[in-house]
Design a protein around this motif. Structure first.
Motif, PDB file in Angstrom:
ATOM      1  N   ILE A  77      44.855  44.664  40.299  1.00  0.00           N
ATOM      2  CA  ILE A  77      45.592  43.521  40.840  1.00  0.00           C
ATOM      3  C   ILE A  77      47.051  43.901  41.070  1.00  0.00           C
ATOM      4  N   ILE A  78      47.643  44.571  40.107  1.00  0.00           N
ATOM      5  CA  ILE A  78      49.045  45.001  40.258  1.00  0.00           C
ATOM      6  C   ILE A  78      49.172  45.979  41.422  1.00  0.00           C
ATOM      7  N   VAL A  79      48.282  46.964  41.486  1.00  0.00           N
ATOM      8  CA  VAL A  79      48.349  47.992  42.536  1.00  0.00           C
ATOM      9  C   VAL A  79      48.177  47.374  43.928  1.00  0.00           C
ATOM     10  N   LEU A  80      47.259  46.416  44.064  1.00  0.00           N
ATOM     11  CA  LEU A  80      46.956  45.854  45.387  1.00  0.00           C
ATOM     12  C   LEU A  80      47.847  44.675  45.787  1.00  0.00           C
ATOM     13  N   ALA A  81      48.272  43.874  44.834  1.00  0.00           N
ATOM     14  CA  ALA A  81      49.028  42.670  45.189  1.00  0.00           C
ATOM     15  C   ALA A  81      50.540  42.853  45.085  1.00  0.00           C
ATOM     16  N   LYS A  82      51.004  43.641  44.158  1.00  0.00           N
ATOM     17  CA  LYS A  82      52.435  43.755  43.892  1.00  0.00           C
ATOM     18  C   LYS A  82      53.252  44.360  45.041  1.00  0.00           C
ATOM     19  N   PRO A  83      52.736  45.331  45.787  1.00  0.00           N
ATOM     20  CA  PRO A  83      53.615  45.968  46.784  1.00  0.00           C
ATOM     21  C   PRO A  83      54.097  45.035  47.893  1.00  0.00           C
ATOM     22  N   TRP A  84      53.347  44.005  48.231  1.00  0.00           N
ATOM     23  CA  TRP A  84      53.691  43.203  49.411  1.00  0.00           C
ATOM     24  C   TRP A  84      54.958  42.394  49.223  1.00  0.00           C
ATOM     25  N   CYS A  85      55.108  41.803  48.085  1.00  0.00           N
ATOM     26  CA  CYS A  85      56.316  41.036  47.798  1.00  0.00           C
ATOM     27  C   CYS A  85      57.529  41.975  47.717  1.00  0.00           C
TER      28      CYS A  85
ATOM     29  N   VAL B 241      43.993  33.436  40.688  1.00  0.00           N
ATOM     30  CA  VAL B 241      45.306  32.841  40.450  1.00  0.00           C
ATOM     31  C   VAL B 241      46.326  33.947  40.185  1.00  0.00           C
ATOM     32  N   LEU B 242      45.948  34.892  39.346  1.00  0.00           N
ATOM     33  CA  LEU B 242      46.852  36.011  39.041  1.00  0.00           C
ATOM     34  C   LEU B 242      47.126  36.822  40.295  1.00  0.00           C
ATOM     35  N   PHE B 243      46.082  37.163  41.054  1.00  0.00           N
ATOM     36  CA  PHE B 243      46.254  37.951  42.271  1.00  0.00           C
ATOM     37  C   PHE B 243      47.235  37.264  43.227  1.00  0.00           C
ATOM     38  N   LEU B 244      47.031  35.983  43.481  1.00  0.00           N
ATOM     39  CA  LEU B 244      47.903  35.256  44.411  1.00  0.00           C
ATOM     40  C   LEU B 244      49.321  35.118  43.857  1.00  0.00           C
ATOM     41  N   SER B 245      49.446  34.933  42.556  1.00  0.00           N
ATOM     42  CA  SER B 245      50.773  34.814  41.946  1.00  0.00           C
ATOM     43  C   SER B 245      51.543  36.127  42.023  1.00  0.00           C
ATOM     44  N   ILE B 246      50.868  37.227  41.828  1.00  0.00           N
ATOM     45  CA  ILE B 246      51.502  38.537  41.918  1.00  0.00           C
ATOM     46  C   ILE B 246      51.854  38.840  43.371  1.00  0.00           C
TER      47      ILE B 246
ATOM     48  N   LEU C 110      53.084  36.157  33.524  1.00  0.00           N
ATOM     49  CA  LEU C 110      51.652  36.267  33.811  1.00  0.00           C
ATOM     50  C   LEU C 110      51.093  37.610  33.358  1.00  0.00           C
ATOM     51  N   CYS C 111      51.913  38.654  33.414  1.00  0.00           N
ATOM     52  CA  CYS C 111      51.463  39.963  32.914  1.00  0.00           C
ATOM     53  C   CYS C 111      51.203  39.898  31.411  1.00  0.00           C
ATOM     54  N   TYR C 112      52.109  39.247  30.691  1.00  0.00           N
ATOM     55  CA  TYR C 112      51.896  39.068  29.253  1.00  0.00           C
ATOM     56  C   TYR C 112      50.668  38.205  28.979  1.00  0.00           C
ATOM     57  N   PHE C 113      50.543  37.101  29.686  1.00  0.00           N
ATOM     58  CA  PHE C 113      49.397  36.221  29.465  1.00  0.00           C
ATOM     59  C   PHE C 113      48.080  36.905  29.803  1.00  0.00           C
ATOM     60  N   SER C 114      48.084  37.739  30.810  1.00  0.00           N
ATOM     61  CA  SER C 114      46.856  38.457  31.171  1.00  0.00           C
ATOM     62  C   SER C 114      46.408  39.374  30.048  1.00  0.00           C
ATOM     63  N   GLY C 115      47.381  39.920  29.316  1.00  0.00           N
ATOM     64  CA  GLY C 115      47.041  40.751  28.167  1.00  0.00           C
ATOM     65  C   GLY C 115      46.399  39.974  27.036  1.00  0.00           C
ATOM     66  N   LEU C 116      46.594  38.664  27.025  1.00  0.00           N
ATOM     67  CA  LEU C 116      46.002  37.824  25.982  1.00  0.00           C
ATOM     68  C   LEU C 116      44.592  37.370  26.325  1.00  0.00           C
TER      69      LEU C 116
END
Length: 177
Positions: free
Chosen positions: A157-165, A125-130, A140-146
Motif C-alpha cells: 500500500i505504501i509503495v503503490l499509493a504513497k508516491p502520487w501525493c 480506506v488505508l489505500f485511499l488515505s495514503i 494511520l501507519c501506526y494504527f495499521s501496525g495494531l
C-alpha cells in the motif's frame, strides 16, 4: 546500528532545538548547511517526521523540490516518507497500543479506533488515505501496525499509493512556488 540511530537522533534533535523546523525557509537553510549530505539529511528528516511528527511532511516536500528539483526532490521525499511509514508500522506492531497512545491524544486515538472499526474494508480506506493529500497518514501507519494487516500488504500500500501525493507536491512546489 546504534551509531546510525545516534546520528539520526542527533540530526533531528539539533534541528529541532535550533528552531530549524519552524518555517520552510529555516528548514531549507538547515538542509543547505549540510552541503552534499543535504539529500541524506532531508531523507532522514522525512523518515523521522512520520515516526515523530516534529514537522509537517509537506515542508520537506517543498524544501526538497525547491532545492533539488521535482525529480530528485520526489525521490528524496518518497524514500524518507516510505521508510518512516514502514518503521511506524513496525514500531506499533512491536510496542502496541501503549506506544500509539503516547504518540497521540487519547481522544484522537479513540476517534481513530471508532472510525476504523466502522469501515468495512480498512485496506481500501488505508489505500485511499495514503493516496490522497492531507490525510492523517502518520497516524494511520501506526494504527495499521495494531490491526491484523500483514506487513507485506501494508508495504505494498505504501509503495503503490504513497508516491502520487508526494509527486503532486514536488511538481507543484518545484514549478509553482
Amino acid at each position: 546500528m546504534i551509531i546510525i540511530i545516534s546520528i539520526i537522533v542527533g540530526i533531528v534533535l539539533k534541528g529541532w532545538i535550533d528552531g530549524k523546523f519552524s518555517t520552510i525557509q529555516t528548514l531549507k537553510t538547515y538542509i543547505l548547511e549540510y552541503g552534499m549530505f543535504g539529500p541524506i539529511v532531508l531523507t532522514i528528516l522525512q523518515m523521522m517526521q512520520v515516526i515523530l511528527p516534529v514537522l509537517p511532511g509537506f515542508f520537506g516536500c517543498i524544501v526538497g523540490a525547491s532545492i533539488y528539483g521535482a525529480t530528485n526532490g520526489f525521490w528524496i521525499n518518497y524514500i524518507g516518507i516510505s521508510l518512516g511509514s514502514i518503521f511506524a508500522f513496525l514500531l506499533a506492531r512491536k510496542y502496541g497500543v501503549a506506544l500509539v497512545k503516547k504518540m497521540i491524544s487519547i481522544e484522537k486515538y479513540e476517534r481513530f479506533v471508532q472510525w476504523i472499526q466502522s469501515k468495512k474494508s480498512y485496506t481500501w480506506v488505508l489505500f485511499l488515505s495514503i493516496l490522497l493529500p492531507l490525510a492523517p497518514d502518520d497516524f494511520l501507519c501506526y494504527f495499521s501496525g495494531l490491526c491484523s494487516m500483514s506487513f507485506k500488504k501494508f508495504t505494498w500500500i505504501i509503495v503503490l499509493a504513497k508516491p502520487w501525493c508526494i509527486l503532486f507536491y514536488c511538481l507543484f512546489f518545484a514549478y509553482f512556488i
